[in-house]
Scaffold this motif. Sequence first.
Motif, PDB file in Angstrom:
ATOM      1  N   ARG A  79       0.838  -1.205   0.000  1.00  0.00           N
ATOM      2  CA  ARG A  79       0.000   0.000   0.000  1.00  0.00           C
ATOM      3  C   ARG A  79       0.874   1.256   0.000  1.00  0.00           C
ATOM      4  O   ARG A  79       0.548   2.246  -0.661  1.00  0.00           O
ATOM      5  N   GLN A  80       1.947   1.227   0.760  1.00  0.00           N
ATOM      6  CA  GLN A  80       2.856   2.379   0.747  1.00  0.00           C
ATOM      7  C   GLN A  80       3.432   2.604  -0.650  1.00  0.00           C
ATOM      8  O   GLN A  80       3.498   3.743  -1.132  1.00  0.00           O
ATOM      9  N   LEU A  81       3.845   1.528  -1.305  1.00  0.00           N
ATOM     10  CA  LEU A  81       4.351   1.644  -2.667  1.00  0.00           C
ATOM     11  C   LEU A  81       3.294   2.234  -3.593  1.00  0.00           C
ATOM     12  O   LEU A  81       3.579   3.142  -4.394  1.00  0.00           O
ATOM     13  N   GLU A  82       2.063   1.754  -3.480  1.00  0.00           N
ATOM     14  CA  GLU A  82       0.979   2.265  -4.323  1.00  0.00           C
ATOM     15  C   GLU A  82       0.713   3.740  -4.044  1.00  0.00           C
ATOM     16  O   GLU A  82       0.425   4.514  -4.970  1.00  0.00           O
ATOM     17  N   ALA A  83       0.831   4.165  -2.793  1.00  0.00           N
ATOM     18  CA  ALA A  83       0.625   5.574  -2.451  1.00  0.00           C
ATOM     19  C   ALA A  83       1.707   6.442  -3.075  1.00  0.00           C
ATOM     20  O   ALA A  83       1.426   7.540  -3.591  1.00  0.00           O
ATOM     21  N   VAL A 137       3.438   5.783  -5.819  1.00  0.00           N
ATOM     22  CA  VAL A 137       3.213   5.824  -7.264  1.00  0.00           C
ATOM     23  C   VAL A 137       2.019   6.713  -7.598  1.00  0.00           C
ATOM     24  O   VAL A 137       2.053   7.504  -8.549  1.00  0.00           O
ATOM     25  N   ALA A 138       0.952   6.619  -6.801  1.00  0.00           N
ATOM     26  CA  ALA A 138      -0.243   7.432  -7.059  1.00  0.00           C
ATOM     27  C   ALA A 138       0.070   8.919  -6.941  1.00  0.00           C
ATOM     28  O   ALA A 138      -0.356   9.727  -7.784  1.00  0.00           O
ATOM     29  N   LEU A 139       0.814   9.304  -5.908  1.00  0.00           N
ATOM     30  CA  LEU A 139       1.124  10.716  -5.735  1.00  0.00           C
ATOM     31  C   LEU A 139       2.107  11.193  -6.801  1.00  0.00           C
ATOM     32  O   LEU A 139       2.014  12.323  -7.288  1.00  0.00           O
ATOM     33  N   ASP A 140       3.025  10.341  -7.192  1.00  0.00           N
ATOM     34  CA  ASP A 140       3.959  10.698  -8.264  1.00  0.00           C
ATOM     35  C   ASP A 140       3.199  11.064  -9.536  1.00  0.00           C
ATOM     36  O   ASP A 140       3.573  12.005 -10.250  1.00  0.00           O
ATOM     37  N   ARG A 141       2.115  10.358  -9.813  1.00  0.00           N
ATOM     38  CA  ARG A 141       1.381  10.574 -11.060  1.00  0.00           C
ATOM     39  C   ARG A 141       0.485  11.803 -11.034  1.00  0.00           C
ATOM     40  O   ARG A 141       0.079  12.288 -12.087  1.00  0.00           O
ATOM     41  N   GLU A 142       0.201  12.319  -9.842  1.00  0.00           N
ATOM     42  CA  GLU A 142      -0.666  13.511  -9.771  1.00  0.00           C
ATOM     43  C   GLU A 142       0.075  14.774  -9.402  1.00  0.00           C
ATOM     44  O   GLU A 142      -0.447  15.870  -9.571  1.00  0.00           O
ATOM     45  N   PRO A 184       3.486  17.517  -9.292  1.00  0.00           N
ATOM     46  CA  PRO A 184       4.605  17.941 -10.129  1.00  0.00           C
ATOM     47  C   PRO A 184       5.944  17.310  -9.756  1.00  0.00           C
ATOM     48  O   PRO A 184       6.782  17.060 -10.632  1.00  0.00           O
ATOM     49  N   VAL A 185       6.173  17.063  -8.473  1.00  0.00           N
ATOM     50  CA  VAL A 185       7.450  16.495  -8.041  1.00  0.00           C
ATOM     51  C   VAL A 185       7.582  15.059  -8.542  1.00  0.00           C
ATOM     52  O   VAL A 185       6.639  14.271  -8.446  1.00  0.00           O
ATOM     53  N   THR A 186       8.759  14.723  -9.051  1.00  0.00           N
ATOM     54  CA  THR A 186       9.061  13.341  -9.412  1.00  0.00           C
ATOM     55  C   THR A 186       9.404  12.565  -8.146  1.00  0.00           C
ATOM     56  O   THR A 186      10.303  12.960  -7.394  1.00  0.00           O
ATOM     57  N   LEU A 187       8.698  11.463  -7.903  1.00  0.00           N
ATOM     58  CA  LEU A 187       8.972  10.612  -6.744  1.00  0.00           C
ATOM     59  C   LEU A 187       9.701   9.359  -7.196  1.00  0.00           C
ATOM     60  O   LEU A 187       9.294   8.696  -8.157  1.00  0.00           O
ATOM     61  N   VAL A 188      10.773   9.037  -6.491  1.00  0.00           N
ATOM     62  CA  VAL A 188      11.566   7.837  -6.760  1.00  0.00           C
ATOM     63  C   VAL A 188      11.309   6.845  -5.631  1.00  0.00           C
ATOM     64  O   VAL A 188      11.689   7.103  -4.488  1.00  0.00           O
ATOM     65  N   PRO A 189      10.635   5.718  -5.897  1.00  0.00           N
ATOM     66  CA  PRO A 189      10.270   4.811  -4.809  1.00  0.00           C
ATOM     67  C   PRO A 189      11.410   3.902  -4.373  1.00  0.00           C
ATOM     68  O   PRO A 189      12.230   3.469  -5.190  1.00  0.00           O
ATOM     69  N   THR A 190      11.437   3.626  -3.083  1.00  0.00           N
ATOM     70  CA  THR A 190      12.366   2.662  -2.493  1.00  0.00           C
ATOM     71  C   THR A 190      11.579   1.727  -1.585  1.00  0.00           C
ATOM     72  O   THR A 190      10.806   2.192  -0.737  1.00  0.00           O
ATOM     73  N   PHE A 191      11.798   0.419  -1.749  1.00  0.00           N
ATOM     74  CA  PHE A 191      11.206  -0.566  -0.849  1.00  0.00           C
ATOM     75  C   PHE A 191      12.140  -0.752   0.340  1.00  0.00           C
ATOM     76  O   PHE A 191      13.321  -1.067   0.183  1.00  0.00           O
ATOM     77  N   MET A 192      11.591  -0.553   1.556  1.00  0.00           N
ATOM     78  CA  MET A 192      12.404  -0.710   2.753  1.00  0.00           C
ATOM     79  C   MET A 192      11.675  -1.538   3.799  1.00  0.00           C
ATOM     80  O   MET A 192      11.498  -1.119   4.947  1.00  0.00           O
ATOM     81  N   ARG A 228       5.624  -4.080 -11.448  1.00  0.00           N
ATOM     82  CA  ARG A 228       5.338  -4.318 -12.869  1.00  0.00           C
ATOM     83  C   ARG A 228       3.869  -4.054 -13.171  1.00  0.00           C
ATOM     84  O   ARG A 228       3.534  -3.463 -14.204  1.00  0.00           O
ATOM     85  N   ALA A 229       2.996  -4.440 -12.266  1.00  0.00           N
ATOM     86  CA  ALA A 229       1.566  -4.208 -12.476  1.00  0.00           C
ATOM     87  C   ALA A 229       1.234  -2.716 -12.484  1.00  0.00           C
ATOM     88  O   ALA A 229       0.316  -2.282 -13.188  1.00  0.00           O
ATOM     89  N   LEU A 230       1.993  -1.938 -11.724  1.00  0.00           N
ATOM     90  CA  LEU A 230       1.785  -0.491 -11.677  1.00  0.00           C
ATOM     91  C   LEU A 230       2.416   0.222 -12.867  1.00  0.00           C
ATOM     92  O   LEU A 230       2.265   1.435 -13.020  1.00  0.00           O
ATOM     93  N   GLY A 231       3.148  -0.518 -13.684  1.00  0.00           N
ATOM     94  CA  GLY A 231       3.739   0.061 -14.883  1.00  0.00           C
ATOM     95  C   GLY A 231       5.003   0.865 -14.646  1.00  0.00           C
ATOM     96  O   GLY A 231       5.348   1.720 -15.465  1.00  0.00           O
TER      97      GLY A 231
END
Length: 423
Positions: free
Chosen positions: A162-166, A168-173, A175-183, A216-219
């Motif tokens: 869910r954190q990863l999805e959040a 990605v969702a905010l990155d797409r809406e 202006p700031v580019t978000l770079v995700p990290t799994f921790m 991969r599912a999130l593209g």
Amino acid sequence: MQVDLLVHSAAQVCTIPPQAHGPQRGADLGELGLIPDGAVAIKAGRVVAVGKTADLRPGVQAAREIDARGRVVCPGFVDPHTHLVWMGDRANEFEQRIAGATYMEIMAAGGGIMSTVRATRAASVAEMVAEMRPRLDRMLAHGATTVEVKTGYGLETATELRQLEAIVALDREHPVTLVPTFMGAHAIPAEYQGRADAYVALVIEEMLPAVAERSRALGLERLPFCDVFCEEGVFDLEQTRQILTAARDLGFPLKIHVDEFKSLGGTRLAAELGATSAEHLVTTPPDEIAALGTSDTVAVSLPCTPFGLAHHDYTPAQAFLEAGAALALATDCNPGTAWNESVPFVLALACRYLRLTQAQALVAATLNAAFAVGLGDRVGSLTPGYQADLLVLDLPDYRHLGYRFGSNPVVVVVKAGEVVVEA
């Protein structure tokens, strides 16, 4: 030449050129590529020309112009280490630390990271996004145009996803580019206390494959980074090696939290495994500083963290530079030790406690920080061909960065060629 945007008449344009297509390293840190009375021409979201206003402006027809007279223009800040997706707060723990409790004592008593984990596990993706958005708005207003964001407040597969999805969702809406990290390896969750190896197995056998599949599912164009907190009372060196090796085998690029309180050998491991960055680096011994200095791993310093903990020891930045390392700066924005959304404040701390010059700090928070998130060929510089992420600072000289603190110098933010903040 027809362009979309021309920023002209700047007192100084800091272009911050890459060094042989890489970060600025060691004694070379601080090359600003300074252009007095400078201008930047932007088309289709990219920098197409930089130079003196008198040379550039006559040959350019721009759909929009920004007069930066008397001000500094520089690349957008890149923040390569944050924990931005969290729920709740830990103001009570700050009060406990003021009274004398240490970070690790609070964590051992069930507070610290686990306090945030309990709040985050109860949240939906939409609630996480709603909590994260205003923080990101404030970071953008302070000049951050690219921000790394870690999971790690789930410590169970469902919440980590869910954190990863959040993110990605905010990155797409936003202006700031978000770079995700799994921790997922941020701490040992309460239900696994005394069974750390079993939790490591869960991260390797269940979480990493699930994150790869969901990514991969999130593209996503690439897998998130994988990060581990290699620290006494968290994950030891062998556990860290197991997780990062498994992640690398699955195609994850690597990061590592090391040497925040005690060195366990994680900095050498970062260099050995080819990690993109090693982060914190407060107690790193000389031989491991030397190992990092000869590697491609970027050393990321987080001066807000010891400041937030009222500690006296900071990253020995001068030793890293003497070893030839590429040094970057980040906020470490998180609810426990460093709720700071201002990169300019990071520069102020870095100049005082890491003894960086203003030019070194600026490069560490732009170009080198971009390399710390694998984007050094796209952002962090105003070199032609780079994405047009640009700031106009209400400062007469770049040396006012670091020198001044407590106010926001950013008056214009351009992201991918679009004006997204205009004070």
